[in-house]
Design an enzyme around this catalytic site. Structure first.
Site, short mmCIF file in Angstrom:
data_model
loop_
_atom_site.label_atom_id
_atom_site.label_comp_id
_atom_site.label_asym_id
_atom_site.label_seq_id
_atom_site.Cartn_x
_atom_site.Cartn_y
_atom_site.Cartn_z
CG HIS A 17 -1.99 -1.02 1.32
ND1 HIS A 17 -2.06 -1.79 2.42
CD2 HIS A 17 -2.77 -1.40 0.74
CE1 HIS A 17 -3.12 -2.61 2.28
NE2 HIS A 17 -3.61 -2.54 1.10
CE LYS A 41 -10.47 -6.97 1.46
NZ LYS A 41 -9.42 -6.20 1.55
O1 PNS Z 1 -8.80 -2.85 0.33
P1 PNS Z 1 -9.84 -3.14 -0.28
O2 PNS Z 1 -10.63 -3.89 0.59
O3 PNS Z 1 -9.63 -4.05 -1.44
O4 PNS Z 1 -10.56 -1.86 -0.98
C1 PNS Z 1 -12.03 -2.00 -1.18
C2 PNS Z 1 -12.51 -0.66 -1.09
C3 PNS Z 1 -12.63 -0.10 0.20
C4 PNS Z 1 -11.79 0.40 -2.00
C5 PNS Z 1 -14.27 -0.61 -1.92
O5 PNS Z 1 -14.69 -1.64 -1.48
C6 PNS Z 1 -14.90 0.62 -1.76
O6 PNS Z 1 -14.59 1.57 -2.55
N1 PNS Z 1 -15.68 0.71 -0.92
C7 PNS Z 1 -16.56 1.96 -0.71
C8 PNS Z 1 -18.01 1.89 -0.94
C9 PNS Z 1 -18.13 1.92 -2.25
O7 PNS Z 1 -18.05 2.76 -2.89
N2 PNS Z 1 -18.63 0.71 -2.86
C10 PNS Z 1 -18.85 0.47 -4.42
C11 PNS Z 1 -17.56 0.56 -5.08
S1 PNS Z 1 -17.98 0.54 -6.81
#
Ligand code: PNS
Length: 164
Positions: A17, A41
Site C-alpha cells: 500500500h 469483507k
Molecule cells: O482494500 P480493499 O478492501 O480492496 O478496498 C476496497 C474498497 C474499500 C476501496 C471498496 O470496497 C470501496 O470503494 N468501498 C467504498 C464503498 C463503495 O463505493 N462501494 C462501491 C464501489 S463500486
C-alpha cells in the site's frame, strides 16, 4: 490542484500500500488515503481509528498526503472533495476483474471518477493485508511486509488475538 484518493480497507497498511501511496504522491498535488468500507469483507481486525493512526505513522515523509475515512460510496466522496482520480494498485491479473468492475461502477455513479491503476512492484505481488494477518497470527515474521513504525503494534495485536 489535482487531488487523488487512494481508498482501501488498510487492515492493516502494508509496504505494498505504502509504495502505491508514495508513487501517487509524485503524480498528484494532493493524495487522500481513505479508509473505506468493503462490504464483501468480514469484520476488520483493526478499528477505523487504529487503521488511520497506522497510516499516519508511515506517511510523515509525504507532505502532500492526508488521511481520512468515509463510510459511504467512494463516488460520493470524490464528488464531495473535488478529487479527480482514484488510485489503485494492481498486483496480478486476478485483481483486474474486480478492480475493473469497481472502476466502471464508480465512473457510472460519478462521471468525474477516473481510476488510475499503478502496477505493483514485483516484490509486492503476493503481499496483502490478509497475508500479514495470517503470518502474524501464527507468530511469523512480518518485518518485510509492514513498516517499522507500525510493526510492533500490528504484531502484538495479531499474535495476542490468535491466543484468545
Ligand atoms: O482494500 P480493499 O478492501 O480492496 O478496498 C476496497 C474498497 C474499500 C476501496 C471498496 O470496497 C470501496 O470503494 N468501498 C467504498 C464503498 C463503495 O463505493 N462501494 C462501491 C464501489 S463500486
Amino acid at each position: 490542484m489535482r487531488t487523488a484518493v487512494c481508498p482501501g480497507s488498510f487492515d492493516p497498511i502494508t509496504l505494498g500500500h505504502l509504495d502505491i501511496i508514495e508513487r501517487a504522491s509524485h503524480l498528484f498535488d494532493k493524495v487522500i488515503v481513505l479508509v473505506s468500507f468493503n462490504s464483501s469483507k468480514s469484520k476488520a481486525v483493526f478499528t477505523v481509528n487504529e487503521r488511520m493512526e497506522m497510516i499516519q505513522k508511515v506517511v510523515p515523509h509525504l507532505s502532500n498526503v492526508v488521511v481520512d475515512c468515509y463510510s459511504g460510496l467512494l463516488a460520493d466522496y470524490l464528488k464531495m472533495t473535488g478529487a479527480c482520480a482514484i488510485v489503485k494498485g494492481l498486483r496480478a491479473v486476478s485483481d483486474f476483474e474486480y478492480e475493473f468492475q469497481m472502476a466502471l461502477a464508480n465512473k457510472k455513479l460519478f462521471n468525474g471518477a477516473e481510476t488510475v491503476f499503478l502496477t505493483t512492484r514485483g516484490e509486492n505481488m503476493y503481499l496483502s493485508s490478509s497475508l500479514v494477518k495470517e503470518i502474524a497470527s501464527f507468530g511469523g515474521d512480518i518485518s518485510d511486509f509492514v513498516s517499522d513504525e507500525v510493526h510492533d503494534f500490528i504484531y502484538e495485536r495479531l499474535t495476542k488475538k490468535s491466543l484468545e
